[in-house]
Scaffold this motif. Structure first.
Motif, PDB file in Angstrom:
ATOM      1  N   VAL A  15      -1.353  13.524 -11.773  1.00  0.00           N
ATOM      2  CA  VAL A  15      -2.449  14.487 -11.911  1.00  0.00           C
ATOM      3  C   VAL A  15      -3.711  13.785 -12.412  1.00  0.00           C
ATOM      4  O   VAL A  15      -4.816  14.039 -11.920  1.00  0.00           O
ATOM      5  N   LEU A  16      -3.577  12.884 -13.383  1.00  0.00           N
ATOM      6  CA  LEU A  16      -4.737  12.146 -13.891  1.00  0.00           C
ATOM      7  C   LEU A  16      -5.384  11.301 -12.800  1.00  0.00           C
ATOM      8  O   LEU A  16      -6.615  11.252 -12.690  1.00  0.00           O
ATOM      9  N   VAL A  17      -4.562  10.633 -11.993  1.00  0.00           N
ATOM     10  CA  VAL A  17      -5.107   9.793 -10.914  1.00  0.00           C
ATOM     11  C   VAL A  17      -5.815  10.659  -9.879  1.00  0.00           C
ATOM     12  O   VAL A  17      -6.894  10.313  -9.401  1.00  0.00           O
ATOM     13  N   VAL A  18      -5.247  11.808  -9.576  1.00  0.00           N
ATOM     14  CA  VAL A  18      -5.877  12.693  -8.589  1.00  0.00           C
ATOM     15  C   VAL A  18      -7.189  13.250  -9.135  1.00  0.00           C
ATOM     16  O   VAL A  18      -8.196  13.317  -8.425  1.00  0.00           O
ATOM     17  N   LEU A  19      -7.203  13.651 -10.411  1.00  0.00           N
ATOM     18  CA  LEU A  19      -8.406  14.248 -10.981  1.00  0.00           C
ATOM     19  C   LEU A  19      -9.532  13.246 -11.182  1.00  0.00           C
ATOM     20  O   LEU A  19     -10.685  13.525 -10.869  1.00  0.00           O
ATOM     21  N   PHE A  20      -9.218  12.086 -11.737  1.00  0.00           N
ATOM     22  CA  PHE A  20     -10.264  11.140 -12.124  1.00  0.00           C
ATOM     23  C   PHE A  20     -10.420   9.968 -11.176  1.00  0.00           C
ATOM     24  O   PHE A  20     -11.421   9.265 -11.230  1.00  0.00           O
ATOM     25  N   GLY A  21      -9.472   9.708 -10.342  1.00  0.00           N
ATOM     26  CA  GLY A  21      -9.562   8.580  -9.429  1.00  0.00           C
ATOM     27  C   GLY A  21      -9.087   7.301 -10.079  1.00  0.00           C
ATOM     28  O   GLY A  21      -9.174   7.114 -11.294  1.00  0.00           O
ATOM     29  N   SER A  22      -8.564   6.419  -9.283  1.00  0.00           N
ATOM     30  CA  SER A  22      -7.973   5.194  -9.821  1.00  0.00           C
ATOM     31  C   SER A  22      -9.028   4.209 -10.327  1.00  0.00           C
ATOM     32  O   SER A  22      -8.715   3.324 -11.117  1.00  0.00           O
ATOM     33  N   LYS A  23     -10.273   4.343  -9.907  1.00  0.00           N
ATOM     34  CA  LYS A  23     -11.315   3.424 -10.369  1.00  0.00           C
ATOM     35  C   LYS A  23     -11.868   3.808 -11.731  1.00  0.00           C
ATOM     36  O   LYS A  23     -12.290   2.956 -12.501  1.00  0.00           O
ATOM     37  N   ARG A  24     -11.876   5.099 -12.047  1.00  0.00           N
ATOM     38  CA  ARG A  24     -12.459   5.541 -13.316  1.00  0.00           C
ATOM     39  C   ARG A  24     -11.480   5.460 -14.473  1.00  0.00           C
ATOM     40  O   ARG A  24     -11.902   5.390 -15.627  1.00  0.00           O
ATOM     41  N   ARG A  30     -10.592   1.715 -21.331  1.00  0.00           N
ATOM     42  CA  ARG A  30     -11.297   0.648 -22.040  1.00  0.00           C
ATOM     43  C   ARG A  30     -12.285   1.239 -23.043  1.00  0.00           C
ATOM     44  O   ARG A  30     -12.378   0.802 -24.187  1.00  0.00           O
ATOM     45  N   SER A  31     -13.007   2.262 -22.637  1.00  0.00           N
ATOM     46  CA  SER A  31     -13.960   2.915 -23.520  1.00  0.00           C
ATOM     47  C   SER A  31     -13.256   3.580 -24.698  1.00  0.00           C
ATOM     48  O   SER A  31     -13.727   3.508 -25.835  1.00  0.00           O
ATOM     49  N   LEU A  32     -12.126   4.214 -24.446  1.00  0.00           N
ATOM     50  CA  LEU A  32     -11.355   4.842 -25.513  1.00  0.00           C
ATOM     51  C   LEU A  32     -10.841   3.793 -26.495  1.00  0.00           C
ATOM     52  O   LEU A  32     -10.912   3.980 -27.719  1.00  0.00           O
ATOM     53  N   GLN A  34     -12.181   0.839 -27.129  1.00  0.00           N
ATOM     54  CA  GLN A  34     -13.324   0.313 -27.876  1.00  0.00           C
ATOM     55  C   GLN A  34     -13.749   1.305 -28.962  1.00  0.00           C
ATOM     56  O   GLN A  34     -14.027   0.897 -30.096  1.00  0.00           O
ATOM     57  N   SER A  35     -13.763   2.572 -28.643  1.00  0.00           N
ATOM     58  CA  SER A  35     -14.123   3.580 -29.641  1.00  0.00           C
ATOM     59  C   SER A  35     -13.113   3.604 -30.777  1.00  0.00           C
ATOM     60  O   SER A  35     -13.491   3.742 -31.944  1.00  0.00           O
ATOM     61  N   LEU A  36     -11.846   3.465 -30.455  1.00  0.00           N
ATOM     62  CA  LEU A  36     -10.809   3.447 -31.484  1.00  0.00           C
ATOM     63  C   LEU A  36     -10.949   2.226 -32.385  1.00  0.00           C
ATOM     64  O   LEU A  36     -10.794   2.327 -33.604  1.00  0.00           O
ATOM     65  N   ARG A  37     -11.273   1.064 -31.814  1.00  0.00           N
ATOM     66  CA  ARG A  37     -11.479  -0.143 -32.631  1.00  0.00           C
ATOM     67  C   ARG A  37     -12.667   0.029 -33.566  1.00  0.00           C
ATOM     68  O   ARG A  37     -12.616  -0.347 -34.736  1.00  0.00           O
ATOM     69  N   ILE A  38     -13.755   0.598 -33.079  1.00  0.00           N
ATOM     70  CA  ILE A  38     -14.935   0.830 -33.924  1.00  0.00           C
ATOM     71  C   ILE A  38     -14.588   1.803 -35.043  1.00  0.00           C
ATOM     72  O   ILE A  38     -14.938   1.581 -36.209  1.00  0.00           O
ATOM     73  N   PHE A  39     -13.866   2.863 -34.712  1.00  0.00           N
ATOM     74  CA  PHE A  39     -13.491   3.854 -35.715  1.00  0.00           C
ATOM     75  C   PHE A  39     -12.610   3.236 -36.795  1.00  0.00           C
ATOM     76  O   PHE A  39     -12.850   3.438 -37.986  1.00  0.00           O
ATOM     77  N   THR A  40     -11.604   2.456 -36.400  1.00  0.00           N
ATOM     78  CA  THR A  40     -10.717   1.865 -37.398  1.00  0.00           C
ATOM     79  C   THR A  40     -11.451   0.845 -38.262  1.00  0.00           C
ATOM     80  O   THR A  40     -11.204   0.768 -39.466  1.00  0.00           O
ATOM     81  N   SER A  41     -12.368   0.079 -37.681  1.00  0.00           N
ATOM     82  CA  SER A  41     -13.109  -0.894 -38.491  1.00  0.00           C
ATOM     83  C   SER A  41     -14.011  -0.186 -39.493  1.00  0.00           C
ATOM     84  O   SER A  41     -14.139  -0.613 -40.640  1.00  0.00           O
TER      85      SER A  41
END
Length: 88
Positions: A15-24, A30-32, A34-41
């Protein structure tokens, strides 16, 4: 019933692949990450020196201190014969 079997996970991934596409999906993951690393730091920094965290709030690129605070936009209710708000 409360567990997720491998079939459930396969359906969720499909369902995730169909909704968002394999490229996104990789860029979103990666963005999630990076955000988690910034939050933990920031959390580690806040726990290391609580006084500094209270006096110097963490800022990010494009911080709010560089931009003026947002002001509410004054709005007026449109009037005229073509406007109907359901008030009959």
């Amino acid at each position: 019933m409360g567990e997720m079997s491998p079939w459930h996970w396969a359906i969720v991934i499909l369902v995730l692949v169909v909704l968002f596409g394999s490229k996104r999906l990789p860029s979103a993951a990666r963005s999630l990450g990076q955000s988690l690393r910034i939050f933990t730091s920031e959390m580690k920094e806040m726990h290391a020196d609580p006084r500094a965290a209270k006096t110097n709030p963490p800022t990010t690129a494009g911080s709010a201190s560089q931009r003026p605070p947002a002001q509410p936009v004054p709005t007026t209710e449109p009037t005229g014969p073509d406007v109907d708000f359901g008030r009959s």
